[in-house]
Design a protein around this motif. Structure first.
Motif, PDB file in Angstrom:
ATOM      1  N   GLY A 465       0.795  -1.217   0.000  1.00  6.50           N
ATOM      2  CA  GLY A 465       0.000   0.000   0.000  1.00  6.50           C
ATOM      3  C   GLY A 465       0.828   1.267   0.000  1.00  6.50           C
ATOM      4  O   GLY A 465       0.341   2.347   0.352  1.00  6.50           O
ATOM      5  N   LEU A 466       2.098   1.160  -0.406  1.00  5.54           N
ATOM      6  CA  LEU A 466       3.034   2.276  -0.284  1.00  5.54           C
ATOM      7  C   LEU A 466       3.348   2.850  -1.662  1.00  5.54           C
ATOM      8  O   LEU A 466       3.545   2.118  -2.630  1.00  5.54           O
ATOM      9  CB  LEU A 466       4.326   1.785   0.371  1.00  5.54           C
ATOM     10  CG  LEU A 466       5.221   2.817   1.062  1.00  5.54           C
ATOM     11  CD1 LEU A 466       4.517   3.453   2.239  1.00  5.54           C
ATOM     12  CD2 LEU A 466       6.510   2.149   1.531  1.00  5.54           C
ATOM     13  N   ARG A 467       3.346   4.175  -1.722  1.00  5.48           N
ATOM     14  CA  ARG A 467       3.747   4.865  -2.935  1.00  5.48           C
ATOM     15  C   ARG A 467       4.812   5.894  -2.565  1.00  5.48           C
ATOM     16  O   ARG A 467       4.599   6.721  -1.666  1.00  5.48           O
ATOM     17  CB  ARG A 467       2.555   5.540  -3.602  1.00  5.48           C
ATOM     18  CG  ARG A 467       2.863   6.111  -4.983  1.00  5.48           C
ATOM     19  CD  ARG A 467       1.621   6.706  -5.632  1.00  5.48           C
ATOM     20  NE  ARG A 467       1.921   7.184  -6.970  1.00  5.48           N
ATOM     21  CZ  ARG A 467       1.864   6.452  -8.071  1.00  5.48           C
ATOM     22  NH1 ARG A 467       1.480   5.190  -7.977  1.00  5.48           N
ATOM     23  NH2 ARG A 467       2.163   6.965  -9.249  1.00  5.48           N
ATOM     24  N   LEU A 468       5.968   5.816  -3.249  1.00  3.81           N
ATOM     25  CA  LEU A 468       7.102   6.682  -2.938  1.00  3.81           C
ATOM     26  C   LEU A 468       7.510   7.466  -4.179  1.00  3.81           C
ATOM     27  O   LEU A 468       7.350   6.999  -5.314  1.00  3.81           O
ATOM     28  CB  LEU A 468       8.307   5.858  -2.477  1.00  3.81           C
ATOM     29  CG  LEU A 468       8.172   4.990  -1.231  1.00  3.81           C
ATOM     30  CD1 LEU A 468       9.441   4.183  -1.037  1.00  3.81           C
ATOM     31  CD2 LEU A 468       7.896   5.854  -0.018  1.00  3.81           C
ATOM     32  N   ARG A 469       8.098   8.620  -3.935  1.00  2.50           N
ATOM     33  CA  ARG A 469       8.663   9.431  -5.002  1.00  2.50           C
ATOM     34  C   ARG A 469      10.093   9.788  -4.624  1.00  2.50           C
ATOM     35  O   ARG A 469      10.340  10.371  -3.571  1.00  2.50           O
ATOM     36  CB  ARG A 469       7.814  10.686  -5.189  1.00  2.50           C
ATOM     37  CG  ARG A 469       8.248  11.626  -6.285  1.00  2.50           C
ATOM     38  CD  ARG A 469       7.139  12.659  -6.611  1.00  2.50           C
ATOM     39  NE  ARG A 469       6.219  12.851  -5.507  1.00  2.50           N
ATOM     40  CZ  ARG A 469       6.308  13.848  -4.626  1.00  2.50           C
ATOM     41  NH1 ARG A 469       7.292  14.725  -4.729  1.00  2.50           N
ATOM     42  NH2 ARG A 469       5.419  13.969  -3.661  1.00  2.50           N
ATOM     43  N   MET A 470      11.063   9.397  -5.474  1.00  2.00           N
ATOM     44  CA  MET A 470      12.465   9.727  -5.234  1.00  2.00           C
ATOM     45  C   MET A 470      12.834  10.942  -6.075  1.00  2.00           C
ATOM     46  O   MET A 470      12.674  10.943  -7.288  1.00  2.00           O
ATOM     47  CB  MET A 470      13.392   8.559  -5.583  1.00  2.00           C
ATOM     48  CG  MET A 470      14.852   8.816  -5.160  1.00  2.00           C
ATOM     49  SD  MET A 470      16.053   7.605  -5.779  1.00  2.00           S
ATOM     50  CE  MET A 470      15.365   6.078  -5.191  1.00  2.00           C
ATOM     51  N   GLN A 471      13.361  11.966  -5.398  1.00  2.00           N
ATOM     52  CA  GLN A 471      13.786  13.186  -6.073  1.00  2.00           C
ATOM     53  C   GLN A 471      15.242  13.463  -5.716  1.00  2.00           C
ATOM     54  O   GLN A 471      15.608  13.474  -4.537  1.00  2.00           O
ATOM     55  CB  GLN A 471      12.902  14.363  -5.655  1.00  2.00           C
ATOM     56  CG  GLN A 471      11.445  14.223  -6.079  1.00  2.00           C
ATOM     57  CD  GLN A 471      10.558  15.265  -5.440  1.00  2.00           C
ATOM     58  OE1 GLN A 471      10.398  15.289  -4.222  1.00  2.00           O
ATOM     59  NE2 GLN A 471       9.955  16.117  -6.260  1.00  2.00           N
ATOM     60  N   THR A 472      16.049  13.681  -6.732  1.00  2.00           N
ATOM     61  CA  THR A 472      17.466  13.934  -6.491  1.00  2.00           C
ATOM     62  C   THR A 472      18.127  14.404  -7.779  1.00  2.00           C
ATOM     63  O   THR A 472      17.660  14.088  -8.877  1.00  2.00           O
ATOM     64  CB  THR A 472      18.183  12.665  -5.995  1.00  2.00           C
ATOM     65  OG1 THR A 472      19.551  12.957  -5.724  1.00  2.00           O
ATOM     66  CG2 THR A 472      18.102  11.536  -7.011  1.00  2.00           C
TER      67      THR A 472
END
Length: 843
Positions: A465-472
């Motif tokens: 149930g997890l949604r992640l956004r990686m920004q770099t």
């Protein structure tokens, strides 16, 4: 799509630091937690769950995807159709897909994989449909082949008679290699896109492989395996995860090549002189066989091979091989050239690395290497100015290197390859490499998420149930930020790269701006378990710093890195003549960038991340003057009754007589007789290390003179050496020095050959820019335009009297005595005194 035992998708997707050889970072081997006995491999999420965000990765993928959209299937199918009697009016392709090239057809396999990977990641129906059309066309060719008399199931762009020839011991260019690419592409089409016809065609090919190989004795099959066969064992083992048909594992084992697997299973490194990519692909197969069977032998083969290649055969950018072959362990600077680091090698090394990490996530070193090679070699193989993602074949690392296409193939002007005229293995592997960045960013097992690579992306982990956004902006910026867009219960493990250790500063992990009280050990994963809520932010801060990384075979030659980035000097249209000498204290950062400037050979040179340097000459390895002065007398081997083979300075190990050499008398001392049939003296490795100037002095008596016979030859191989030959084809004695990658050698010719029948004193002095050759105290040759410094010779591995680095050269016939190496260029008067026996200043 989820298929199969122990996470099939994780096993089938994938392209693909121990001691810091070649200037690589030192990799730690600890992680957060342990895998646990019998734990299943990590799984990669379906590709559509990981969407790339704006970055260099996405830009590269777009260019290659643009090519996948426009490439004409009929042109690639042309030779398949003609081979089985089907009509084709398509224009033939060039390069290795030309109708007269035995490797034709291999690119079609890579195209099947590239289309599947891109379509699975993006959801692009056009790419999926194109893949389906290609599969259907190949199915037609397979049916037609059987009607023309081929063994049922056969499918290729060349006649089956190629296999008759290889079984008869004839020289054929890698027919099983092409079969593997087609089979692997069909498997990707089935696994990633659910194409049932692809599986049907593939199983027909498998039946053909079984028929073809079952009639051969083990001895006969091992002879066939001497010819490159790609990863036949890999695709067959991976197919087992789909079918669970034990016959497929039995077929995979038929491709176990004893010549390479035997020594690896015994943990012996016999790689020197072997074609690198031929063997890497076999070991990728061994890793797949380990996962499928659990056999410890396959694990040993795969892990020992990885350790040896990464620790002892890898250049600073992560690639390996020179002119496609492995050199002796530890030879890096002495093995430079324009043809180092074939990109196919690293494509397969990343596949191997990914497979090993999934099965042993306690070794974060695997993902450290994966990231390093991806950033410093594979991203930069593609021309960022080409609309269709044209790529290089090699990534050369000599002082005069630039990115370019494969020699002998046609590239579009100003770039590295072309749409149809430059097909090669690296053209093919790039169709996969540049569209599958999403497959290794994240792995999962149960409720644990591994964050492996810092690639801007969105992750939809539906199971938790997890949604992640990686920004770099990594690797240019030190901060990596993970934002939770949808919460859930999970443990998140974030890799702390091994390169951080050399910066001397700690990495920091914060959740919502606060320290979480965990130690961020370099070369490990740091873990945080909690119930995540939307808006939570995990932030990793990495200390970026410049690090000088010495080469394993020359402590005076370094590469420079900034964080995970290898830096390259930009030389435009004018490359340096050899490795430049750099002033580390002059290093200055260009504000707001990852660029620097530095003084090299007296001029200021701009340094940029290597992946960003295109369409110009560059330099990656640099000479650095030693901080301590060299000893005036480095070594002396008198070969007399009292000293024998002992170095009188006490710094070096004893010399050794080899090949029938023996002691003999000489007026004023002893000597070693050399029979011209193999007799020679072996001096300790490393003698000229860290010398900016030198003098070599030796007595010799020749019984006969042969062109290219060496009085002395201090070096590492036939590309990196310092020698004196008694006579060249020009009829005179010559002293010469060369570093691998230099276009020509530096040399000094005498005005005469060495005489026969008399003892002659020979001396060579080398100072910055000038070398002199003396016979019996008289200067007989000079070169005042020397390019190479003795500093570049490094820790030479093969130092001989009476023998050449080149095994084709004759042996010296005569005798040698009183060998001396000085760490200073002696004056003419000093050399005369040496000849007279009155020079004792440094003893």
């Amino acid at each position: 799509m989820r298929l199969g035992r122990r996470g099939l998708l994780g096993g089938l997707l994938g392209a693909g630091l121990a001691v810091g050889l070649g200037g690589l970072p030192a990799y730690a081997t600890t992680t957060a937690g342990t895998a646990g006995a019998g734990a299943p491999p990590l799984a990669s999420l379906p590709l559509d769950r990981v969407q790339l965000l704006e970055s260099r990765f996405l830009a590269n993928m777009r260019r290659t995807t643009a090519y996948l959209r426009v490439v004409d299937l009929d042109r690639l199918l042309h030779t398949f159709r003609l081979t089985v009697g089907l009509p084709s009016t398509a224009q033939p392709c060039g390069g290795w897909e030309a109708p007269n090239v035995q490797l034709r057809g291999h690119t079609t396999g890579h195209l099947l994989s590239g289309l599947a990977l891109a379509a699975a990641n993006t959801g692009d129906a056009e790419l999926a449909a194109k893949g389906a059309r290609l599969v259907a066309a190949l199915a037609e060719c397979q049916v037609a082949a059987a009607k023309t008399g081929s063994t049922p199931g056969y499918l290729s762009a060349f006649p089956e008679t190629a296999f008759d020839d290889i079984e008869a011991g004839k020289n054929v260019w890698a027919p099983y290699y092409t079969i593997h690419k087609i089979m692997a592409g069909l498997l990707d089409q089935h696994v990633l896109l659910g194409n049932a016809q692809a599986l049907t065609v593939l199983l027909g090919m498998v039946d053909w492989v079984d028929t073809r190989t079952s009639r051969l004795s083990r001895e006969a099959l091992q002879k066939v395996l001497h010819t490159e066969f790609g990863g036949m064992n890999e695709v067959l083992a991976n197919l087992w995860f789909v079918t669970r048909d034990e016959r497929h594992l039995e077929l995979a084992a038929r491709f176990d090549h004893d010549e390479i697997f035997g020594p690896l299973a015994e943990r012996r490194n016999t790689l020197a002189g072997r074609h690198a990519n031929t063997d890497i692909a076999k070991v990728v197969g061994a890793a797949a066989q380990w996962e499928a069977t659990g056999e410890e032998r396959y694990r040993t083969i795969a892990t020992y091979f990885w350790d040896q290649v990464v620790q002892h055969h890898t250049y600073v950018i992560g690639g390996n091989s020179n002119a496609e072959f492995f050199g002796p362990p530890g030879q890096i600077v002495s093995q430079l050239g324009e043809n180092t680091c074939e990109n196919c090698n690293s494509y397969n090394m990343l596949k191997l690395t990914r497979q090993l990490f999934r099965n042993d996530p306690d070794r974060a070193a695997y993902m450290d290497y994966y990231e390093w090679t991806l950033l410093n070699q594979m991203l930069g193989e593609q021309d960022p100015d080409s609309a269709h993602g044209f790529v290089t074949y090699y990534t050369g690392l000599s002082n005069s290197a630039s990115r370019q296409g494969k020699g002998g193939l046609v590239s579009d002007p100003g770039t590295y390859s072309s749409d149809y005229d430059n097909f090669s293995c690296d053209h093919g592997t790039a169709l996969e490499t540049q569209v599958k960045f999403a497959d290794s960013v994240y792995f999962t097992r149960g409720d644990v998420l591994w964050v492996n690579l810092f690639v801007p992306s969105e992750l939809d982990w539906r199971e938790q149930g997890l949604r992640l956004r990686m920004q770099t902006d990594y690797p240019y910026d030190p901060t990596v930020r993970l934002t939770v867009d949808r919460g859930g219960d999970a443990e998140i493990r974030v890799r702390v790269p091994g390169w951080v250790e050399r910066t001397g500063q700690p990495a920091k992990l914060r959740v919502n701006g606060r320290s979480v009280g965990v130690v961020c050990r370099p070369g490990a994963y740091v873990a945080v378990r909690r119930t995540w809520a939307a808006g939570d932010i995990v932030e990793l801060s990495l200390p970026m710093a410049t690090v000088w990384r010495p080469a394993p075979d020359n402590p005076a030659v370094h590469a420079l890195t900034y964080g995970p980035l290898v830096l390259a000097g930009r030389y435009g249209d004018t490359p340096p003549a050899t490795l430049p000498t750099i002033e580390p204290s002059s290093l200055t950062r260009v504000a707001g960038t990852a660029d620097f400037t530095v003084l090299a050979d007296g001029r200021r040179v701009r340094l940029s991340p290597f992946l960003d340097v295109h369409h110009e000459h560059y330099n990656v390895y640099w000479a650095v003057r030693p901080g301590r002065p060299a000893p005036k007398l480095v070594a002396r081997y008198a070969f007399d009754d009292s000293a024998g083979l002992v170095d009188s300075t006490g710094r070096w190990a004893d010399a050794a007589l080899a090949g029938g050499a023996s002691f003999v008398g000489r007026d004023g001392g002893g000597a070693v007789a050399l029979d011209g049939q193999g007799g020679h003296v072996v001096l300790p490795a490393g003698l000229p290390t860290n010398l900016t100037e030198l003098t070599v002095s030796v007595w010799t008596r020749l019984e006969s003179v042969a062109n290219s016979a060496r009085v002395f030859d201090l070096g590492s191989n036939a590309q990196t050496y310092m020698f004196l030959t008694s006579r060249t084809g020009r009829g005179t004695a010559r002293f010469a020095m060369k570093l691998g990658g230099m276009e020509t050698e530096d040399f000094v010719d005498a005005d005469r050959p060495l005489p026969t029948g008399v003892w002659t004193h020979v001396a060579v002095t080398v100072a910055p820019g000038v070398a002199r050759l003396y016979l019996d105290g008289e200067q007989v040759g000079i070169n005042e335009q020397m390019v190479m410094s003795p500093l570049l010779l490094g820790a030479t591995q093969q130092n001989f009297l009476g023998r050449s680095q080149n095994v084709k050269h004759p042996w010296l016939h005569g005798a040698v005595g009183d060998f001396r190496l000085y760490g200073v260029a002696l004056s003419a008067g000093d050399v005369a005194a040496l000849h007279a026996g009155t020079f004792h200043r440094y003893e």
